[in-house]
Design a protein around this motif. Structure first.
Motif, PDB file in Angstrom:
ATOM      1  N   MET A 199       9.981  22.295  18.122  1.00 13.03           N
ATOM      2  CA  MET A 199      11.210  22.356  17.325  1.00 13.03           C
ATOM      3  C   MET A 199      11.135  23.522  16.326  1.00 13.03           C
ATOM      4  O   MET A 199      12.101  24.263  16.151  1.00 13.03           O
ATOM      5  CB  MET A 199      11.363  21.017  16.579  1.00 13.03           C
ATOM      6  N   GLN A 200       9.963  23.687  15.681  1.00 14.23           N
ATOM      7  CA  GLN A 200       9.800  24.793  14.713  1.00 14.23           C
ATOM      8  C   GLN A 200       9.957  26.138  15.407  1.00 14.23           C
ATOM      9  O   GLN A 200      10.517  27.071  14.856  1.00 14.23           O
ATOM     10  CB  GLN A 200       8.410  24.797  14.049  1.00 14.23           C
ATOM     11  N   GLY A 201       9.420  26.197  16.643  1.00 11.81           N
ATOM     12  CA  GLY A 201       9.508  27.428  17.421  1.00 11.81           C
ATOM     13  C   GLY A 201      10.962  27.792  17.661  1.00 11.81           C
ATOM     14  O   GLY A 201      11.379  28.948  17.475  1.00 11.81           O
ATOM     15  N   PHE A 202      11.751  26.805  18.048  1.00 14.82           N
ATOM     16  CA  PHE A 202      13.166  27.036  18.323  1.00 14.82           C
ATOM     17  C   PHE A 202      13.904  27.476  17.052  1.00 14.82           C
ATOM     18  O   PHE A 202      14.643  28.459  17.041  1.00 14.82           O
ATOM     19  CB  PHE A 202      13.791  25.756  18.902  1.00 14.82           C
ATOM     20  N   LEU A 203      13.616  26.756  15.969  1.00 17.03           N
ATOM     21  CA  LEU A 203      14.244  27.069  14.683  1.00 17.03           C
ATOM     22  C   LEU A 203      13.882  28.497  14.252  1.00 17.03           C
ATOM     23  O   LEU A 203      14.749  29.285  13.848  1.00 17.03           O
ATOM     24  CB  LEU A 203      13.741  26.063  13.641  1.00 17.03           C
ATOM     25  N   ALA A 204      12.592  28.817  14.348  1.00 17.55           N
ATOM     26  CA  ALA A 204      12.125  30.144  13.941  1.00 17.55           C
ATOM     27  C   ALA A 204      12.790  31.220  14.809  1.00 17.55           C
ATOM     28  O   ALA A 204      13.190  32.274  14.314  1.00 17.55           O
ATOM     29  CB  ALA A 204      10.614  30.233  14.054  1.00 17.55           C
ATOM     30  N   TYR A 205      12.918  30.944  16.093  1.00 16.26           N
ATOM     31  CA  TYR A 205      13.547  31.901  17.011  1.00 16.26           C
ATOM     32  C   TYR A 205      14.993  32.176  16.586  1.00 16.26           C
ATOM     33  O   TYR A 205      15.425  33.327  16.486  1.00 16.26           O
ATOM     34  CB  TYR A 205      13.485  31.369  18.443  1.00 16.26           C
ATOM     35  N   ARG A 206      15.721  31.102  16.279  1.00 11.57           N
ATOM     36  CA  ARG A 206      17.124  31.264  15.877  1.00 11.57           C
ATOM     37  C   ARG A 206      17.224  32.021  14.552  1.00 11.57           C
ATOM     38  O   ARG A 206      18.047  32.917  14.393  1.00 11.57           O
ATOM     39  CB  ARG A 206      17.819  29.890  15.746  1.00 11.57           C
ATOM     40  N   ILE A 207      16.367  31.657  13.603  1.00 10.54           N
ATOM     41  CA  ILE A 207      16.409  32.303  12.287  1.00 10.54           C
ATOM     42  C   ILE A 207      16.041  33.777  12.415  1.00 10.54           C
ATOM     43  O   ILE A 207      16.707  34.657  11.869  1.00 10.54           O
ATOM     44  CB  ILE A 207      15.453  31.596  11.287  1.00 10.54           C
ATOM     45  N   CYS A 208      14.989  34.038  13.155  1.00 11.96           N
ATOM     46  CA  CYS A 208      14.509  35.415  13.264  1.00 11.96           C
ATOM     47  C   CYS A 208      15.472  36.311  14.035  1.00 11.96           C
ATOM     48  O   CYS A 208      15.580  37.503  13.753  1.00 11.96           O
ATOM     49  CB  CYS A 208      13.129  35.440  13.903  1.00 11.96           C
ATOM     50  N   SER A 209      16.181  35.739  15.019  1.00  6.15           N
ATOM     51  CA  SER A 209      17.143  36.539  15.781  1.00  6.15           C
ATOM     52  C   SER A 209      18.267  36.996  14.854  1.00  6.15           C
ATOM     53  O   SER A 209      18.909  38.021  15.062  1.00  6.15           O
ATOM     54  CB  SER A 209      17.778  35.737  16.924  1.00  6.15           C
ATOM     55  N   PHE A 210      18.481  36.182  13.835  1.00  6.48           N
ATOM     56  CA  PHE A 210      19.586  36.401  12.919  1.00  6.48           C
ATOM     57  C   PHE A 210      19.210  37.387  11.783  1.00  6.48           C
ATOM     58  O   PHE A 210      20.083  38.006  11.185  1.00  6.48           O
ATOM     59  CB  PHE A 210      19.930  34.997  12.399  1.00  6.48           C
ATOM     60  N   LEU A 211      17.900  37.559  11.586  1.00 11.76           N
ATOM     61  CA  LEU A 211      17.441  38.419  10.485  1.00 11.76           C
ATOM     62  C   LEU A 211      17.996  39.843  10.481  1.00 11.76           C
ATOM     63  O   LEU A 211      18.476  40.316   9.458  1.00 11.76           O
ATOM     64  CB  LEU A 211      15.905  38.482  10.448  1.00 11.76           C
ATOM     65  N   PRO A 212      17.956  40.555  11.636  1.00  5.87           N
ATOM     66  CA  PRO A 212      18.431  41.940  11.601  1.00  5.87           C
ATOM     67  C   PRO A 212      19.887  42.054  11.163  1.00  5.87           C
ATOM     68  O   PRO A 212      20.297  43.072  10.606  1.00  5.87           O
ATOM     69  CB  PRO A 212      18.265  42.411  13.051  1.00  5.87           C
ATOM     70  N   GLU A 213      20.656  40.969  11.404  1.00  3.09           N
ATOM     71  CA  GLU A 213      22.072  40.989  11.027  1.00  3.09           C
ATOM     72  C   GLU A 213      22.263  40.914   9.513  1.00  3.09           C
ATOM     73  O   GLU A 213      23.182  41.497   8.965  1.00  3.09           O
ATOM     74  CB  GLU A 213      22.723  39.735  11.620  1.00  3.09           C
ATOM     75  N   VAL A 214      21.393  40.136   8.850  1.00  3.43           N
ATOM     76  CA  VAL A 214      21.596  39.903   7.418  1.00  3.43           C
ATOM     77  C   VAL A 214      20.744  40.776   6.509  1.00  3.43           C
ATOM     78  O   VAL A 214      21.001  40.865   5.318  1.00  3.43           O
ATOM     79  CB  VAL A 214      21.333  38.423   7.032  1.00  3.43           C
ATOM     80  N   SER A 215      19.700  41.388   7.064  1.00  4.41           N
ATOM     81  CA  SER A 215      18.864  42.171   6.163  1.00  4.41           C
ATOM     82  C   SER A 215      18.403  43.457   6.838  1.00  4.41           C
ATOM     83  O   SER A 215      18.098  43.466   8.028  1.00  4.41           O
ATOM     84  CB  SER A 215      17.664  41.327   5.725  1.00  4.41           C
TER      85      SER A 215
END
Ligand code: GDP
Ligand code: MG
Length: 249
Positions: A199-215
Motif C-alpha cells: 500500500m505504501q508503495g502504491f501511495l508513494a508512486y502516486r505522490i511521486c508521479s505528482f511531484l514534478p507537476e507541483v515542484s
C-alpha cells in the motif's frame, strides 16, 4: 542571506550551523548565528542571538514540567518575545553576509508552533535547508517521503526549501551513487516504486508521479557537517537563492 536549518532531532542542525558557519567565515564572509533551541545544553558556535537568554527547558523542568511539556511551554512563553527576537535577527541580517539559524532539536516545536511561524514569516526570503540522514533511506518510498517532506516545509513555512542529505561521510561510495540516483532521477524512482506491491508503495508512486507537476526539480545537497563535504554546493545554492529568489533548479 538567511539560512534556516531544519530537520529531525539528531539530523545535524547544530553541528552544521557551526561547521558551515566556520567554512563561510574562512572564505571571508561575516556570519551571524541564531539559536532557537530552548533545550540545547552546549553549542559548538557562539550565538549572537540565543533564546536560552529568555527561557530554557531545564528551568521549566525545575518548575515541575516533564521534558515534552517543558519544550512546548518554552515556545509558548517565547511567543511574547517573538517580535523582539525577530527584530534582532533582521538587524543582524542587515550587518552581516550570512545569518545561520539553528532550530529546535524536535522539528515539530518549530513547524507546528506559532513561534516558528512568526519568526519565519518575518524574515526576508530565507532559505530553509531540510536535513535528513542516510538512516531514513531504506525503501524506495522513503525517497519519496523525503522529497515530499521538503515540499511540506515549503508549504507550511513559505520558504524555499532545499533537501540536504547530511552525514554522507557515513556512506560508502557505491551506496551513495545508488542513493543519488533514487533522489535525482524521478523516472527511475517511479519505476522502482511501481514494482512495490504494498500500500505504501502504491501511495508513494502516486505522490511521486505528482511531484514534478507541483515542484521544480530542486537540487539535493550531499553534505557532511563533520567533514565539510558539500559546503561549496550549499554556499552556491544560498547565493543563487539570494540572487534569483527561489529558482534552485
Ligand atoms: P541536531 O539535533 O539536528 O542539532 O543534531 P546535532 O548537530 O546535535 O548532531 C547529532 C549527532 O550527529 C551528533 O553526535 C553529531 O556529532 C552527529 N553529526 C552531525 N552531523 C554529522 C555528520 O555530517 N557526520 C557524522 N558522522 N555525524 C554527524
Ligand atoms: Mg541541535
Amino acid at each position: 542571506m538567511i539560512l534556516i536549518f531544519l530537520g529531525t532531532a539528531g539530523s545535524g542542525k547544530t553541528t552544521i550551523t557551526a561547521s558551515f558557519g566556520g567554512y563561510l567565515e574562512k572564505n571571508g564572509n561575516s556570519v551571524g548565528y541564531v539559536n532557537l533551541d530552548t533545550g540545547v545544553k552546549k553549542l559548538p558556535y557562539k550565538p549572537d542571538i540565543d533564546v536560552r537568554d529568555i527561557i530554557t527547558v531545564e528551568e521549566l523542568m525545575k518548575e515541575g514540567y516533564g521534558p515534552n511539556g517543558a519544550i512546548v511551554e518554552s515556545y509558548d512563553r517565547l511567543l511574547s518575545h517573538a517580535d523582539e527576537i525577530l527584530s534582532g535577527i533582521l538587524e543582524l541580517d542587515e550587518e552581516l553576509d550570512y545569518l545561520l539559524i539553528d532550530t529546535p532539536g524536535q522539528m515539530e516545536s518549530f513547524l507546528f508552533h506559532e513561534f516558528g511561524m512568526r519568526i519565519t514569516s518575518g524574515l526576508k526570503e530565507p532559505l530553509a535547508a531540510y536535513l535528513f540522514g542516510p538512516d531514513i533511506l531504506r525503501r524506495p518510498s522513503d525517497y519519496c517521503f523525503v522529497k515530499f517532506f521538503a515540499i511540506m516545509i515549503d508549504l507550511r513555512l513559505g520558504t524555499t526549501t532545499v533537501p540536504v542529505l547530511n552525514k554522507v561521510d557515513l556512506i560508502r561510495e557505491e551506496e551513495l551513487s545508488s542513493i543519488r540516483r533514487l533522489l535525482e532521477d524521478i523516472d527511475y524512482l517511479n519505476a522502482r516504486l511501481k514494482l512495490d506491491p504494498s500500500m505504501q508503495g502504491f501511495l508513494a508512486y502516486r505522490i511521486c508521479s505528482f511531484l514534478p507537476e507541483v515542484s521544480p526539480p530542486v537540487r539535493v545537497v550531499y553534505a557532511s557537517a563533520k567533514t565539510g563535504e558539500g559546503f561549496d554546493e550549499l554556499e552556491t545554492l544560498s547565493y543563487e537563492h539570494y540572487c534569483t529568489c527561489g529558482d534552485l533548479t
